[in-house]
Design a protein around this motif. Sequence first.
Motif, PDB file in Angstrom:
ATOM      1  N   MET A   1       0.671  -1.181  -0.140  1.00 59.00           N
ATOM      2  CA  MET A   1      -0.214  -0.285  -0.131  1.00 59.00           C
ATOM      3  C   MET A   1       0.847   1.355  -0.359  1.00 59.00           C
ATOM      4  O   MET A   1       2.079   1.024   0.522  1.00 59.00           O
ATOM      5  CB  MET A   1      -1.018  -0.093   0.777  1.00 59.00           C
ATOM      6  N   THR A   2      -0.204   2.066  -0.528  1.00 55.14           N
ATOM      7  CA  THR A   2       1.319   3.399  -0.718  1.00 55.14           C
ATOM      8  C   THR A   2       0.502   4.418   0.454  1.00 55.14           C
ATOM      9  O   THR A   2      -0.833   4.904  -0.232  1.00 55.14           O
ATOM     10  CB  THR A   2       1.316   4.118  -2.060  1.00 55.14           C
ATOM     11  N   PHE A   3       1.372   5.241   0.840  1.00 55.69           N
ATOM     12  CA  PHE A   3       0.852   6.373   1.529  1.00 55.69           C
ATOM     13  C   PHE A   3       0.783   7.534   0.926  1.00 55.69           C
ATOM     14  O   PHE A   3       1.378   8.081  -0.057  1.00 55.69           O
ATOM     15  CB  PHE A   3       1.778   7.041   2.358  1.00 55.69           C
ATOM     16  N   ILE A   4      -0.697   8.606   0.664  1.00 56.33           N
ATOM     17  CA  ILE A   4      -1.772   8.960   0.143  1.00 56.33           C
ATOM     18  C   ILE A   4      -1.730  10.098   0.068  1.00 56.33           C
ATOM     19  O   ILE A   4      -2.287  10.281   2.128  1.00 56.33           O
ATOM     20  CB  ILE A   4      -1.957   8.628  -1.309  1.00 56.33           C
ATOM     21  N   ILE A   5      -1.347  11.561  -0.008  1.00 60.36           N
ATOM     22  CA  ILE A   5      -1.777  12.823   0.585  1.00 60.36           C
ATOM     23  C   ILE A   5      -2.675  13.580  -0.383  1.00 60.36           C
ATOM     24  O   ILE A   5      -2.187  13.945  -1.454  1.00 60.36           O
ATOM     25  CB  ILE A   5      -0.933  13.584   0.420  1.00 60.36           C
ATOM     26  N   GLN A   6      -4.241  13.733  -0.121  1.00 59.99           N
ATOM     27  CA  GLN A   6      -4.840  14.021  -0.560  1.00 59.99           C
ATOM     28  C   GLN A   6      -4.744  15.587  -0.906  1.00 59.99           C
ATOM     29  O   GLN A   6      -5.362  16.327   0.088  1.00 59.99           O
ATOM     30  CB  GLN A   6      -6.328  13.751  -0.432  1.00 59.99           C
ATOM     31  N   GLU A   7      -4.938  15.602  -1.803  1.00 63.27           N
ATOM     32  CA  GLU A   7      -4.984  17.932  -1.955  1.00 63.27           C
ATOM     33  C   GLU A   7      -6.526  18.295  -1.937  1.00 63.27           C
ATOM     34  O   GLU A   7      -7.365  17.758  -2.985  1.00 63.27           O
ATOM     35  CB  GLU A   7      -4.335  18.056  -3.143  1.00 63.27           C
ATOM     36  N   LYS A   8      -6.842  18.983  -0.793  1.00 67.11           N
ATOM     37  CA  LYS A   8      -8.053  19.565  -0.971  1.00 67.11           C
ATOM     38  C   LYS A   8      -7.928  20.964  -0.936  1.00 67.11           C
ATOM     39  O   LYS A   8      -7.019  21.612  -0.707  1.00 67.11           O
ATOM     40  CB  LYS A   8      -9.241  19.023  -0.017  1.00 67.11           C
TER      41      LYS A   8
ATOM     42  N   LEU B   1       5.672   3.578   8.709  1.00 69.57           N
ATOM     43  CA  LEU B   1       3.894   3.263   7.700  1.00 69.57           C
ATOM     44  C   LEU B   1       3.118   2.228   8.566  1.00 69.57           C
ATOM     45  O   LEU B   1       4.474   1.290   9.341  1.00 69.57           O
ATOM     46  CB  LEU B   1       3.602   3.182   6.985  1.00 69.57           C
ATOM     47  N   HIS B   2       2.203   1.907   8.480  1.00 65.66           N
ATOM     48  CA  HIS B   2       1.062   0.852   9.025  1.00 65.66           C
ATOM     49  C   HIS B   2       0.823   1.058   7.272  1.00 65.66           C
ATOM     50  O   HIS B   2      -0.575   1.553   8.064  1.00 65.66           O
ATOM     51  CB  HIS B   2       0.379   1.423  10.304  1.00 65.66           C
ATOM     52  N   GLY B   3       0.469   0.063   6.846  1.00 63.08           N
ATOM     53  CA  GLY B   3      -0.338  -0.005   5.422  1.00 63.08           C
ATOM     54  C   GLY B   3       0.190   1.271   5.164  1.00 63.08           C
ATOM     55  O   GLY B   3       0.746   1.769   4.681  1.00 63.08           O
ATOM     56  N   ASP B   4      -0.986   2.178   4.168  1.00 63.69           N
ATOM     57  CA  ASP B   4      -1.318   2.409   3.876  1.00 63.69           C
ATOM     58  C   ASP B   4      -1.435   4.600   4.943  1.00 63.69           C
ATOM     59  O   ASP B   4      -1.499   5.591   4.696  1.00 63.69           O
ATOM     60  CB  ASP B   4      -2.179   2.637   2.815  1.00 63.69           C
ATOM     61  N   ALA B   5      -0.967   3.738   5.555  1.00 66.74           N
ATOM     62  CA  ALA B   5      -1.021   5.589   6.726  1.00 66.74           C
ATOM     63  C   ALA B   5      -0.301   5.760   7.826  1.00 66.74           C
ATOM     64  O   ALA B   5       1.136   4.515   8.248  1.00 66.74           O
ATOM     65  CB  ALA B   5      -2.450   4.880   8.176  1.00 66.74           C
TER      66      ALA B   5
END
Length: 104
Positions: free
Chosen positions: A1-8, A30-34
């Motif tokens: 899984m990949t860590f994602i930073i969502q743009e809002k 990291l813990h999974g994607d978090a």
Amino acid sequence: MTFIIQEKPDGLIFKIRVQPRSSKNRIAGLHGDALKLNITAPPVDNAANKACSAFLASLLPVPKSAVQIVSGHTGRNKQVLIGCPECSPERETIRKLIRSWVDG
């Protein structure tokens, strides 16, 4: 899984996994994607959530009020919003800091 930073439009959102009652506040990788955070506060009366927000704010160039838990208030898995508008000059700095926690 990949860590994602969502743009809002109002900020950056990412997932965290909180480990309450730890010996010290720290980023534990990291813990999974978090992003895993160890927090000293216990998971009662919103103490861990408040400590989590304060800890993240202390690591970033934002006030405590700019860090909001947007989901997962009663669990270990949460989503956090770091308030920084799209036009904010600090936004890129904040994104790079968060990414550095993951990449080492």
